[in-house]
Design an enzyme around this catalytic site. Structure first.
Site, PDB file in Angstrom:
ATOM      1  N   HIS A  11      84.702  58.011  16.530  1.00 30.07           N
ATOM      2  CA  HIS A  11      85.456  58.747  15.496  1.00 30.07           C
ATOM      3  C   HIS A  11      85.077  60.228  15.461  1.00 30.07           C
ATOM      4  O   HIS A  11      84.012  60.641  15.930  1.00 30.07           O
ATOM      5  CB  HIS A  11      85.200  58.134  14.113  1.00 30.07           C
ATOM      6  CG  HIS A  11      83.778  58.292  13.656  1.00 30.07           C
ATOM      7  ND1 HIS A  11      83.294  59.442  13.071  1.00 30.07           N
ATOM      8  CD2 HIS A  11      82.725  57.439  13.727  1.00 30.07           C
ATOM      9  CE1 HIS A  11      82.022  59.303  12.798  1.00 30.07           C
ATOM     10  NE2 HIS A  11      81.638  58.093  13.193  1.00 30.07           N
ATOM     11  N   HIS A 152      82.392  53.440  16.314  1.00 26.20           N
ATOM     12  CA  HIS A 152      81.335  54.250  15.716  1.00 26.20           C
ATOM     13  C   HIS A 152      80.105  54.301  16.624  1.00 26.20           C
ATOM     14  O   HIS A 152      79.968  53.503  17.558  1.00 26.20           O
ATOM     15  CB  HIS A 152      80.952  53.666  14.366  1.00 26.20           C
ATOM     16  CG  HIS A 152      82.123  53.467  13.448  1.00 26.20           C
ATOM     17  ND1 HIS A 152      82.474  54.370  12.484  1.00 26.20           N
ATOM     18  CD2 HIS A 152      83.040  52.454  13.372  1.00 26.20           C
ATOM     19  CE1 HIS A 152      83.550  53.940  11.838  1.00 26.20           C
ATOM     20  NE2 HIS A 152      83.911  52.776  12.363  1.00 26.20           N
TER      21      HIS A 152
END
Length: 219
Positions: A11, A152
């Site tokens: 991200h 992530h």
């Protein structure tokens, strides 16, 4: 042999990254640098062909997935298995206080991540297993296709550990990846993974962006 390609994207940067806050499964707004990263990521994906996008449901990941979808108008699907580690009592705390509050757990996070179990949260072993299962199920659903997977930092590190053919004990041999970096994993019909590259940030070249510092001498 039919091979499925996963383009694994971390991200975009958040203000929590810059503030040195352990985010885990809580969420923070994108930083100005993160918004810039998304524009550059959109441009990068204009040069690619992908058939689907899977993302963690956490907002910072969904925003990143939607930036990819601007360039490649394909379905965006949420998958809880792609979420960041549930870090329990670590979440929302600054990195610099963690060694004082949780010296044993933080030492494992820093030096022996495979044995880490967040206080009140999830073990790294659980993240490794769910990321492996997510990758294999996506590959099975999209045989022969190219799929963007948004996740992530810790979750991707676990995925890359598995894709490297490593047991969890060797996760410290796997690098951390940068915000909006792309790592390419190819999975064959026998569910054997192969890493083509890790942490490609070519779309950020020449752009001066503030980078978070997590702890001294690490990351």
């Amino acid at each position: 042999m039919v091979t499925t390609t996963l383009l694994v994207v971390r991200h975009a940067q958040t203000d929590g990254n810059l503030a040195r806050i352990f985010q885990g499964q809580i969420d923070r707004e994108l930083s100005e640098a993160g918004k810039c990263q998304l524009e550059l990521l959109t441009n990068r994906f204009k040069t690619m062909t992908i058939h689907a996008i899977y993302t963690s449901p956490l907002p910072r990941a969904v925003k990143t997935a939607k930036a990819i979808a601007v360039a490649q108008p394909v379905p965006v699907m949420l998958d809880d298995r792609l979420m960041e580690i549930n870090a329990g009592e670590f979440e929302g705390r600054r990195w610099d206080v963690l060694p004082q509050l949780y010296p044993v757990e933080f030492a494992l996070w820093r030096d022996d991540l495979g044995r880490f179990h967040a206080p009140g949260g999830e073990s790294c072993a659980a993240v490794y297993d769910r990321m492996r299962c997510a990758a294999l199920s996506i590959a099975k659903r999209h045989k022969g296709q190219i799929v963007a997977v948004v996740s992530h930092g810790c979750a991707i590190k676990n995925l890359l550990c598995w894709a490297s053919g490593f047991a969890l004990e060797r996760i410290m041999d796997v690098p951390w990846v940068e915000n909006t970096s792309i790592s390419r994993i190819e999975i064959d019909e026998q569910e054997n993974p192969h890493i083509a590259f890790i942490n490609d940030t070519a779309h950020l070249d020449g752009i001066e962006l503030p980078r978070p510092v997590y702890w001294e001498g690490k990351r």
